[in-house]
Scaffold this active site. Structure first.
Site, PDB file in Angstrom:
ATOM      1  N   LYS A 225       0.609  -1.067  -0.690  1.00 34.81           N
ATOM      2  CA  LYS A 225       0.275   0.009  -0.034  1.00 34.81           C
ATOM      3  C   LYS A 225       1.002   1.523   0.050  1.00 34.81           C
ATOM      4  O   LYS A 225       0.778   2.228  -0.768  1.00 34.81           O
ATOM      5  CB  LYS A 225      -0.619   0.416   1.396  1.00 34.81           C
ATOM      6  CG  LYS A 225      -1.877  -0.924   1.420  1.00 34.81           C
ATOM      7  CD  LYS A 225      -3.032  -0.989   2.408  1.00 34.81           C
ATOM      8  CE  LYS A 225      -2.361  -1.097   3.934  1.00 34.81           C
ATOM      9  NZ  LYS A 225      -1.111  -2.038   3.915  1.00 34.81           N
ATOM     10  N   GLU A 251       1.540   4.671  10.806  1.00 33.63           N
ATOM     11  CA  GLU A 251       2.612   4.054  10.042  1.00 33.63           C
ATOM     12  C   GLU A 251       4.039   4.222  10.229  1.00 33.63           C
ATOM     13  O   GLU A 251       4.241   5.123  11.471  1.00 33.63           O
ATOM     14  CB  GLU A 251       2.662   4.926   8.721  1.00 33.63           C
ATOM     15  CG  GLU A 251       1.391   3.781   7.727  1.00 33.63           C
ATOM     16  CD  GLU A 251       1.113   2.241   8.097  1.00 33.63           C
ATOM     17  OE1 GLU A 251       2.413   2.079   8.479  1.00 33.63           O
ATOM     18  OE2 GLU A 251       0.025   1.596   8.517  1.00 33.63           O
ATOM     19  N   ARG A 252       5.219   3.521   9.596  1.00 34.28           N
ATOM     20  CA  ARG A 252       6.600   3.839   9.887  1.00 34.28           C
ATOM     21  C   ARG A 252       7.319   4.648   9.750  1.00 34.28           C
ATOM     22  O   ARG A 252       7.373   5.885   9.194  1.00 34.28           O
ATOM     23  CB  ARG A 252       6.705   2.163   9.262  1.00 34.28           C
ATOM     24  CG  ARG A 252       6.365   0.859   9.237  1.00 34.28           C
ATOM     25  CD  ARG A 252       7.158  -0.355   8.512  1.00 34.28           C
ATOM     26  NE  ARG A 252       6.244  -1.297   8.634  1.00 34.28           N
ATOM     27  CZ  ARG A 252       5.094  -1.013   7.401  1.00 34.28           C
ATOM     28  NH1 ARG A 252       4.822  -0.735   7.189  1.00 34.28           N
ATOM     29  NH2 ARG A 252       4.388  -2.572   8.246  1.00 34.28           N
TER      30      ARG A 252
END
Length: 523
Positions: A225, A251-252
């Site tokens: 994604k 997220e990361r």
């Protein structure tokens, strides 16, 4: 003997003085049953003065002063003695940790007449019981202005890029519409529809993007994604040249860092505003950063600009809200999500729209699908607002077909002859029919082989195989991992390539010849 008697009399005289000073260490019980060490007005005033001097927080008139009575992870309860000092819902409260770090707390509940429950927007490490807090009398605000271009902020507007303060005229609340006008569908579709070319074959051919629309990229863990979102940023921002906002939601950190330096190297950073509330942040920050991103997009829209809004990942926003809801003790829904799931998703999605006589917001949203379950309530709540739904398939990932978009599960309302033109629409429908037929025949072929099919089915099956391979594409953002140069394919080249494969122009070539290429090969 007389000396001892005099000493005892002096000790007895000193005892009442000690009793008078006792209130500084006594325990005070609040009406709610919470017990606090009692502070004399003199000690409280000294703490206030120290906090204001040390952390530049608090109000000069001494209003809005409270004290922490409980800290449980990212949730803190605060006692305010005066009714006028109690913060409204979503108002922020400031406090300093024992080592002088400023922590912002957002009011979530009023527990009693004097006690409020707050959710931390920063780490609560070293937050002390009985610490003095200050009601700011305002909700979360972020700096707003052209000084936000090329800058990275968190959910409360703090700079994360070590580039100093923002060169902005002021701050605005993140939770309120900047331009509260009605929604008009005519601004999004029909004669005024304007297609955005992405350079990605799947998008341009089967799931075209229209200015002012919302497109979701749904997939489980490890399906790609974020890579698709980053490639869209690389291709569209470079070609579009307009304003862009990126909201990194839960997220990361590595991905955000890579995006920042990639945009900087490409010379695109001056066109982009970035807001991050990543995995290391408390749930309150992850739930609120989405509002910061949308607020930045609304500012640009109010300047009559067409804005590209990238959100990675919207599911993490719901997950942050779920954690906050659980910490506040709310009864969860049957599936474990917060009872206010539908209204929270709606509050975000309905702010992303085109306005009459103004600019538009075109949104690209990555959506994590837990356990690859497309019926998950959070996923269903999100994709009911989307114009286009791009579903990533784990089966295609395992076969090395990148981008791993499943053309049969995905859908897009913009694939319409009035939007893309009749030839484009007819070829796209023909491609989907080939994929459908391939899906129906693949189990039979696995048993008896392609040679046993009739000639028409053989043609359709082999051409569908070539179409699947042709739709794969090397990305610019993954060059360092794959070693293959990224390919940008225009809409005309994508349509023409698929038309020639369907017409049989490449029947003598193998399907492997179409794997990970840009345009169709010349023969």
């Amino acid at each position: 003997m007389d000396d001892k008697t005099n000493e005892s009399e002096e000790n007895e005289a000193e005892e009442p003085k000690a009793q008078e000073a006792a209130p500084a260490t006594q325990i005070m019980e609040l009406p709610s049953g919470i017990k606090l060490p009692y502070l004399t007005p003199k000690v409280e005033a000294a703490q206030h003065k120290k906090a204001v001097h040390k952390g530049n927080i608090g109000n000069e008139d001494g209003s809005g002063v409270g004290r922490i009575v409980s800290v449980q992870g990212p949730v803190a309860d605060i006692y305010f003695e005066k009714i006028d000092d109690i913060p409204s819902l979503y108002d922020c409260v400031e406090v300093l940790t024992i080592d002088g770090q400023r922590v912002l707390l957002q009011t979530a509940e009023h527990l009693s007449a004097n006690v409020v429950r707050t959710v931390a927007l920063m780490d609560t490490l070293n937050l002390q019981l009985n610490a003095v807090c200050y009601n700011t009398f305002q909700p979360i605000t972020i700096p707003m202005g052209d000084g936000c271009y090329g800058r990275v902020m968190d959910s409360v507007g703090r700079p994360l890029d070590n580039a100093g303060e923002y060169d902005c005229p002021g701050r605005v609340p993140t939770r309120y519409l900047m331009k509260p006008v009605g929604f008009n569908l005519a601004n999004k579709k029909g004669e005024r529809a304007e297609i955005l070319e992405t350079g990605i074959k799947y998008f341009d051919l089967l799931f075209p993007l229209v200015k002012g629309s919302k497109t979701g990229i749904l997939g489980g863990a490890g399906c790609g994604k974020t890579v698709v979102i980053l490639e869209l940023i690389h291709n569209i921002v470079k070609g579009h040249g307009g304003a862009c906002v990126f909201a990194g939601i839960g997220e990361r950190i590595r991905e955000g860092n890579e995006l920042y330096y990639e945009l900087k190297e490409a010379g695109l950073l001056q066109n982009v505003m970035l807001a991050f509330g990543q995995m290391d942040q408390p749930p309150g920050a992850r739930a609120e950063v989405v509002n910061a991103g949308i607020c930045l997009a609304e500012y640009l829209q109010s300047k009559n600009k067409d804005v590209l809004l990238f959100m990675d990942n919207v599911y993490r926003y719901i997950q942050g809200g779920q954690e906050v809801s659980t910490l506040l003790g709310r009864v969860p829904a049957e599936t474990g999500y917060q009872p206010t799931l539908a209204s929270e998703v709606s509050a975000v999605q309905e702010r992303i729209r085109a306005t009459e006589g103004g600019g538009s917001i075109t949104a690209f949203q990555a959506v994590y699908v837990p356990a690859d379950d497309m019926t998950d309530p959070a996923v269903v709540a999100i994709f009911s607002y989307l114009d286009g739904m791009i579903v990533l398939s784990r089966d295609l990932v395992q076969r090395g077909m990148y981008p791993a978009i499943d053309p049969l599960q995905s859908s897009c309302t913009n694939l319409d002859p009035d939007v893309v033109g009749k030839r484009h629409y007819d070829i796209a429908e023909n491609v989907i029919q080939h994929f459908n037929k391939h899906n129906a025949l693949k189990r039979i072929v696995a048993v008896i082989g392609v040679e046993e099919l009739n000639k028409d089915d053989q043609k359709i099956f082999t051409r569908a195989d070539k179409l699947y391979n042709f739709m794969t594409q090397p990305f610019h953002v993954s060059e360092v991992f794959t070693g293959k140069k990224g390919a940008y394919v225009s809409i005309e080249e994508s349509v023409e390539g698929c038309a020639r494969i369907i017409n049989g122009d490449f029947d003598e070539l193998k399907k492997e010849d179409f794997y990970m290429i840009g345009k169709v090969p010349r023969i």
